[in-house]
Design a protein around this motif. Structure first.
Motif, mmCIF file in Angstrom:
data_model
loop_
_atom_site.group_PDB
_atom_site.id
_atom_site.type_symbol
_atom_site.label_atom_id
_atom_site.label_comp_id
_atom_site.label_asym_id
_atom_site.label_seq_id
_atom_site.Cartn_x
_atom_site.Cartn_y
_atom_site.Cartn_z
ATOM 1 N N ILE A 78 46.067 -100.213 32.437
ATOM 2 C CA ILE A 78 45.725 -100.997 33.624
ATOM 3 C C ILE A 78 44.244 -101.380 33.582
ATOM 4 O O ILE A 78 43.378 -100.504 33.461
ATOM 5 N N PRO A 79 43.915 -102.663 33.681
ATOM 6 C CA PRO A 79 42.500 -103.057 33.745
ATOM 7 C C PRO A 79 41.817 -102.401 34.942
ATOM 8 O O PRO A 79 42.393 -102.292 36.024
ATOM 9 N N SER A 80 40.572 -101.958 34.731
ATOM 10 C CA SER A 80 39.885 -101.177 35.757
ATOM 11 C C SER A 80 38.402 -101.526 35.828
ATOM 12 O O SER A 80 37.773 -101.842 34.815
ATOM 13 N N ASP A 81 37.851 -101.430 37.028
ATOM 14 C CA ASP A 81 36.416 -101.627 37.222
ATOM 15 C C ASP A 81 35.614 -100.427 36.726
ATOM 16 O O ASP A 81 34.399 -100.526 36.544
ATOM 17 N N THR A 82 36.276 -99.310 36.518
ATOM 18 C CA THR A 82 35.573 -98.086 36.097
ATOM 19 C C THR A 82 35.677 -97.828 34.599
ATOM 20 O O THR A 82 35.037 -96.911 34.090
#
Length: 252
Positions: A78-82
């Protein structure tokens, strides 16, 4: 799907070119220090520019537009900002899309920057296994034969194949018959490829372990602890001879 008309051929060719171009540009855009969410947004903008929809979101309500898997993540990351990309990361980008009722799928693993983890041979083996398999696919060929080719190439280079991740048919939906195109030899598999059909052939080559498991987020599949998995995928049209690689523009 079966190609029944020139309209079908034009439709599957166009969406395949879109996902291939998107994957190639995402690979070129990937930089140390960026987030996987930022990379995903970049890919989505490309899909939008062609009027295409992100297939994982359309078909399965996936929480991203592309699947971006890092290091121990084998698939469906899952693409993530973290998640911040680092030098030497093994990055897998899987892009699939819908355009005018047609679907195509492609993906590829690569090392970001310097190969600090020594995974170059793993990535190279995944690519060579894919192309050796594709070269032999044609109408009437047993699906099991292709799994044997991929598995043999992996073992020859000291690696394993993942047995619970597979290729699949594609075209009018993201996943169609044949729903499973294994990258290992299964003597119980008796089906054959059919001429004028479209499939997505995938390799899943592992440094250790033959199965992946769910991370716990409902999507991400993890390799064994300390293991890495390289994946490469093309959407192809099966013929009487060598297949037409519809996603060749992805540069893999």
């Amino acid at each position: 799907m079966s190609i029944e008309s020139d309209i079908d051929l034009e439709g599957i060719t166009k969406v395949s070119e879109v996902v291939a171009t998107t994957l190639r540009q995402m690979r070129e855009h990937t930089k140390v220090g960026m987030t996987s969410r930022g990379l995903d947004d970049f890919g989505y903008a490309i899909l939008q520019s062609y009027g295409a929809q992100a297939a994982p979101k359309v078909a399965y309500d996936f929480p991203g537009y592309t699947c971006i898997s890092i290091n121990n993540e084998a698939a469906h990351g899952i693409p993530s900002d973290t998640t911040v990309l680092q030098e030497g990361d093994l990055v897998n980008i899987d892009v699939s899309a819908e355009l005018n009722g047609y679907y195509a799928d492609n993906g590829g693993s690569f090392i970001l920057g310097e190969d600090t983890k020594g995974l170059g041979k793993l990535v190279d083996t995944s690519v060579s296994a894919l192309y050796k398999a594709l070269k032999e696919i044609r109408g009437g060929r047993k699906i099991a034969d292709i799994g044997r080719i991929i598995e043999t190439e992996a073992k020859k280079n000291g690696f394993k194949v993942i047995k619970n991740l597979v290729g699949h048919g594609v075209g009018r939906s993201l996943h169609e018959e044949p729903h499973e195109i294994p990258c290992f030899y299964d003597k119980q598999e008796t089906r054959r490829f059919r001429k004028n059909t479209v499939v997505a052939v995938e390799t899943f080559i592992s440094t250790k372990g033959s199965y992946v498991h769910e991370k716990g987020d409902g999507w991400t599949l993890l390799a064994d602890e300390g293991a890495y998995v390289a994946q490469h995928e093309h959407t192809i049209l099966i013929t009487d001879g060598e297949p037409i690689i519809l996603t060749a523009a992805n540069g893999i």
